[in-house]
Design an enzyme around this catalytic site. Structure first.
Site, PDB file in Angstrom:
ATOM      1  N   ASP A  45       0.820  -1.190  -0.109  1.00  0.00           N
ATOM      2  CA  ASP A  45      -0.074   0.045  -0.043  1.00  0.00           C
ATOM      3  C   ASP A  45       0.953   1.255  -0.081  1.00  0.00           C
ATOM      4  O   ASP A  45       1.422   1.724   0.947  1.00  0.00           O
ATOM      5  CB  ASP A  45      -0.866   0.096   1.195  1.00  0.00           C
ATOM      6  CG  ASP A  45      -1.940   1.220   1.203  1.00  0.00           C
ATOM      7  OD1 ASP A  45      -1.856   1.990   0.495  1.00  0.00           O
ATOM      8  OD2 ASP A  45      -3.079   1.290   1.843  1.00  0.00           O
ATOM      9  N   HIS A  79       0.423   8.005   3.844  1.00  0.00           N
ATOM     10  CA  HIS A  79       0.979   7.534   5.100  1.00  0.00           C
ATOM     11  C   HIS A  79       2.282   7.727   5.128  1.00  0.00           C
ATOM     12  O   HIS A  79       3.231   7.333   5.894  1.00  0.00           O
ATOM     13  CB  HIS A  79       0.829   5.958   4.914  1.00  0.00           C
ATOM     14  CG  HIS A  79      -0.644   5.538   4.578  1.00  0.00           C
ATOM     15  ND1 HIS A  79      -1.508   5.851   5.603  1.00  0.00           N
ATOM     16  CD2 HIS A  79      -1.451   5.172   3.778  1.00  0.00           C
ATOM     17  CE1 HIS A  79      -2.610   5.351   5.405  1.00  0.00           C
ATOM     18  NE2 HIS A  79      -2.647   4.795   4.305  1.00  0.00           N
TER      19      HIS A  79
END
Length: 290
Positions: free
Chosen positions: A193, A198
């Protein structure tokens, strides 16, 4: 482009082959914090290929990590009838059922379809269902992922089921705490991911966050590991299912506090962040155990 509900729901499932090796499993476990206290407890059941057990939540990343051979870019939400800017989406909820213990090395056929599209007014909720079967066409796992797409609602669709949830009106039977590390998101993203939310401060701020946040599925896996370690004698095969809603984000380095109420073979769960005065992290959470 707006969501075309009829096209999304009517499309044939996408089918792809996935494979994984113990190296992928080891990375996944390390990205959840396994072996962090290696001097006193290296947690060899998670961190050593000899006798390696697999957390059921590895299903969420199987085929996406190192052995996939994909240097890929950030993930996209593009499929028939759906094309949404990454900055508009959040992972709203996740459910997983494993039909049998996952092997440390394997290959599977993964079928993905849009199972539901709900109109929440200012947002849409897209439910993606993934079904994995092994080389003998036997079921391995089934997942349902709720994706919250901001600004994509208002198309006149069904609002979806309402699910009232509250913690039992008694003290929890167990309270588990799992601290996260400041570099947790940097490691977890290597499972596949690569959403810049993030890691990239500028992207995170453009999406409305003060700083990059920990992946929702990292929190999900951390909670699964805490249940296995704290309540199931470290036996990952005893965790059959885990369903949650992501109620709030946490920053890497903060703590996840998990309250657990037992109801037979079902556990009711609530996860909060003590550094933020108990702000919810996971709600509507249940697990089924052996």
């Amino acid at each position: 482009m707006p969501i075309d509900v009829a096209t999304a729901l009517g499309a044939e499932p996408t089918v792809r082959e996935v494979c994984w090796t113990p190296r992928d499993v080891l990375l996944y476990h390390l990205s959840l914090g396994a072996g962090r206290d290696a001097a006193s407890d290296p947690e060899l059941a998670y961190t050593f290929e000899r006798g390696l057990q697999v957390l059921p939540t590895f299903a969420m990343v199987a085929g996406k990590g190192l052995s996939a051979g994909d240097e890929g870019s950030a993930p996209e939400l593009r499929m028939p009838g759906i094309d949404i800017d990454l900055r508009r989406i959040l992972h709203g909820g996740q459910a997983l059922t494993v039909h049998r213990p996952l092997p440390a090395q394997g290959r599977a056929t993964l079928r993905t379809r849009v199972a539901e599209v709900w109109d929440k007014g200012k947002a849409a909720v897209i439910v993606l269902e993934h079904d994995a079967r092994d080389e003998q066409d036997q079921p391995l796992w089934t997942t349902r992922m709720q994706i919250f797409a901001r600004g994509e609602g208002g198309f006149g669709g069904e609002p979806g089921p309402e699910s009232a949830w509250s913690a039992p009106e008694r003290e929890p039977d167990h309270v588990l705490e799992s601290p996260t590390r400041a570099d947790q998101a940097l490691l977890y993203r290597l499972n596949g991911d690569l959403n810049p939310l993030h890691i990239d401060p500028g992207f995170a701020q453009a999406a409305g966050f003060e700083q990059p946040i920990l992946h929702g599925l990292a929190s999900y896996g951390i909670v699964a590991k805490a249940i296995v370690d704290g309540l199931l004698d470290g036996d990952a095969t005893r965790l059959e299912s885990l369903s949650v809603r992501f109620a709030g984000s946490i920053h890497p380095g903060e703590t996840i506090r998990i309250s657990v109420w037992r109801d037979g073979e079902e556990l009711l769960l609530s996860a909060t962040c003590p550094e933020r005065d108990g702000q919810p992290v996971l709600t509507h959470a249940t697990a089924r155990v052996r």
